[in-house]
Write a protein that holds these residues in place. Structure first.
Motif, PDB file in Angstrom:
ATOM      1  N   THR A  33       2.173 -21.561  14.987  1.00  0.00           N
ATOM      2  CA  THR A  33       0.525 -21.750  15.631  1.00  0.00           C
ATOM      3  C   THR A  33       0.764 -20.537  16.469  1.00  0.00           C
ATOM      4  O   THR A  33       1.755 -20.045  16.943  1.00  0.00           O
ATOM      5  CB  THR A  33       0.463 -23.052  16.448  1.00  0.00           C
ATOM      6  OG1 THR A  33       1.543 -23.029  17.258  1.00  0.00           O
ATOM      7  CG2 THR A  33       0.686 -24.117  15.682  1.00  0.00           C
ATOM      8  N   PRO A  34      -0.385 -19.844  17.129  1.00  0.00           N
ATOM      9  CA  PRO A  34      -0.477 -18.860  17.945  1.00  0.00           C
ATOM     10  C   PRO A  34       0.291 -19.249  19.554  1.00  0.00           C
ATOM     11  O   PRO A  34       0.239 -20.148  19.936  1.00  0.00           O
ATOM     12  CB  PRO A  34      -1.730 -18.612  18.356  1.00  0.00           C
ATOM     13  CG  PRO A  34      -2.640 -19.169  17.011  1.00  0.00           C
ATOM     14  CD  PRO A  34      -1.907 -20.456  16.580  1.00  0.00           C
ATOM     15  N   GLY A  35       1.460 -18.138  19.561  1.00  0.00           N
ATOM     16  CA  GLY A  35       2.204 -18.442  20.711  1.00  0.00           C
ATOM     17  C   GLY A  35       3.714 -19.005  20.332  1.00  0.00           C
ATOM     18  O   GLY A  35       4.523 -19.010  21.180  1.00  0.00           O
ATOM     19  N   HIS A  36       3.829 -19.302  18.935  1.00  0.00           N
ATOM     20  CA  HIS A  36       4.931 -19.918  18.531  1.00  0.00           C
ATOM     21  C   HIS A  36       6.251 -19.124  19.121  1.00  0.00           C
ATOM     22  O   HIS A  36       6.281 -17.725  18.631  1.00  0.00           O
ATOM     23  CB  HIS A  36       4.917 -19.943  16.899  1.00  0.00           C
ATOM     24  CG  HIS A  36       6.326 -20.604  16.656  1.00  0.00           C
ATOM     25  ND1 HIS A  36       6.386 -20.786  15.098  1.00  0.00           N
ATOM     26  CD2 HIS A  36       7.494 -21.049  16.797  1.00  0.00           C
ATOM     27  CE1 HIS A  36       7.634 -21.284  14.745  1.00  0.00           C
ATOM     28  NE2 HIS A  36       8.422 -21.151  15.822  1.00  0.00           N
ATOM     29  N   THR A  37       6.912 -19.546  19.760  1.00  0.00           N
ATOM     30  CA  THR A  37       8.218 -18.779  20.647  1.00  0.00           C
ATOM     31  C   THR A  37       9.555 -19.171  20.244  1.00  0.00           C
ATOM     32  O   THR A  37       9.756 -20.611  20.173  1.00  0.00           O
ATOM     33  CB  THR A  37       7.878 -18.832  21.990  1.00  0.00           C
ATOM     34  OG1 THR A  37       6.757 -18.023  22.380  1.00  0.00           O
ATOM     35  CG2 THR A  37       9.073 -18.102  22.918  1.00  0.00           C
ATOM     36  N   LEU A  38      10.377 -18.633  20.337  1.00  0.00           N
ATOM     37  CA  LEU A  38      12.046 -18.961  20.155  1.00  0.00           C
ATOM     38  C   LEU A  38      12.538 -18.670  21.290  1.00  0.00           C
ATOM     39  O   LEU A  38      12.548 -17.560  22.107  1.00  0.00           O
ATOM     40  CB  LEU A  38      12.572 -18.009  19.146  1.00  0.00           C
ATOM     41  CG  LEU A  38      12.118 -18.375  17.390  1.00  0.00           C
ATOM     42  CD1 LEU A  38      12.816 -17.473  16.622  1.00  0.00           C
ATOM     43  CD2 LEU A  38      12.028 -19.925  17.209  1.00  0.00           C
ATOM     44  N   VAL A  39      13.488 -19.450  21.849  1.00  0.00           N
ATOM     45  CA  VAL A  39      14.258 -19.263  22.886  1.00  0.00           C
ATOM     46  C   VAL A  39      15.802 -19.586  22.619  1.00  0.00           C
ATOM     47  O   VAL A  39      15.964 -20.473  22.182  1.00  0.00           O
ATOM     48  CB  VAL A  39      14.007 -20.397  24.171  1.00  0.00           C
ATOM     49  CG1 VAL A  39      14.952 -20.276  25.418  1.00  0.00           C
ATOM     50  CG2 VAL A  39      12.518 -20.348  24.711  1.00  0.00           C
ATOM     51  N   ILE A  40      16.420 -18.537  23.004  1.00  0.00           N
ATOM     52  CA  ILE A  40      17.694 -18.348  22.319  1.00  0.00           C
ATOM     53  C   ILE A  40      18.912 -18.017  23.658  1.00  0.00           C
ATOM     54  O   ILE A  40      18.453 -17.457  24.450  1.00  0.00           O
ATOM     55  CB  ILE A  40      18.178 -17.129  21.300  1.00  0.00           C
ATOM     56  CG1 ILE A  40      17.987 -15.965  22.077  1.00  0.00           C
ATOM     57  CG2 ILE A  40      17.240 -17.580  20.314  1.00  0.00           C
ATOM     58  CD1 ILE A  40      18.123 -14.862  20.893  1.00  0.00           C
ATOM     59  N   PRO A  41      20.199 -18.508  23.604  1.00  0.00           N
ATOM     60  CA  PRO A  41      20.954 -17.988  24.233  1.00  0.00           C
ATOM     61  C   PRO A  41      21.612 -16.856  24.148  1.00  0.00           C
ATOM     62  O   PRO A  41      21.736 -16.386  22.795  1.00  0.00           O
ATOM     63  CB  PRO A  41      22.111 -19.191  24.182  1.00  0.00           C
ATOM     64  CG  PRO A  41      22.074 -19.450  22.908  1.00  0.00           C
ATOM     65  CD  PRO A  41      20.641 -19.330  22.555  1.00  0.00           C
ATOM     66  N   LYS A  42      22.049 -15.995  25.135  1.00  0.00           N
ATOM     67  CA  LYS A  42      22.496 -14.707  24.589  1.00  0.00           C
ATOM     68  C   LYS A  42      23.931 -14.674  24.372  1.00  0.00           C
ATOM     69  O   LYS A  42      24.303 -13.701  23.693  1.00  0.00           O
ATOM     70  CB  LYS A  42      22.388 -13.826  25.946  1.00  0.00           C
ATOM     71  CG  LYS A  42      21.155 -13.173  26.309  1.00  0.00           C
ATOM     72  CD  LYS A  42      21.079 -12.200  27.443  1.00  0.00           C
ATOM     73  CE  LYS A  42      19.692 -11.971  27.891  1.00  0.00           C
ATOM     74  NZ  LYS A  42      19.829 -10.961  29.001  1.00  0.00           N
ATOM     75  N   THR A  43      24.585 -16.031  24.522  1.00  0.00           N
ATOM     76  CA  THR A  43      25.947 -15.984  23.960  1.00  0.00           C
ATOM     77  C   THR A  43      25.782 -16.962  22.709  1.00  0.00           C
ATOM     78  O   THR A  43      25.268 -17.879  22.776  1.00  0.00           O
ATOM     79  CB  THR A  43      26.730 -16.997  24.853  1.00  0.00           C
ATOM     80  OG1 THR A  43      26.921 -16.203  26.305  1.00  0.00           O
ATOM     81  CG2 THR A  43      28.179 -17.144  24.394  1.00  0.00           C
TER      82      THR A  43
END
Length: 132
Positions: A33-43
């Motif tokens: 959907t518009p705005g679908h975002t992923l959040v990831i750890p840098k580790t």
């Protein structure tokens, strides 16, 4: 090295919308959907199941922050916050990540649920017998 590690290292481009010391958030290239975002750890860690408690806390805090940012920017109030863990769940990149999927209607994302209500008692017993 995973695709997400390459994004962290800036080896490939991404639409980064948030970054701090521990996490990175960027628009998913598939845009369910518009705005679908992923959040990831840098580790790097494979999934929700292998992440330590500090990583889980950082990712969830960032997911909430980013969802609030999307809420204002996209005028949307409802979200699915999802983390797939393992191939059978649909995980394709084995670097822990959380999907933030804005919901604009009840038809823009379909998650099919099977009917296992008839087995709920035996499932409950297995969980309480075989786990701490």
């Amino acid at each position: 090295m995973t695709l997400f590690q390459k994004i962290i290292d800036r080896e490939i481009p991404a639409y980064i919308i948030y970054e701090d010391e521990f996490t990175l958030a960027f628009l998913d290239i598939t845009q369910a959907t518009p705005g679908h975002t992923l959040v990831i750890p840098k580790t790097a860690t494979d999934s929700f199941m292998s992440a330590d408690i500090e990583t889980l806390a950082h990712v969830q805090a960032t997911a909430q922050h980013v969802a609030k940012k999307l809420q204002v920017a996209l005028n949307v109030n409802d979200f699915n916050i999802i983390s797939n863990a393992g191939p059978l769940s649909g995980q394709t990149v084995f670097h822990y990540h959380v999907h933030i999927i804005p919901r604009y209607s009840d038809k823009d994302l379909i998650i099919e649920h099977g009917s296992h209500a008839d087995a709920i008692e035996s499932i409950y017993q297995k969980i309480n017998t075989n786990t701490k």
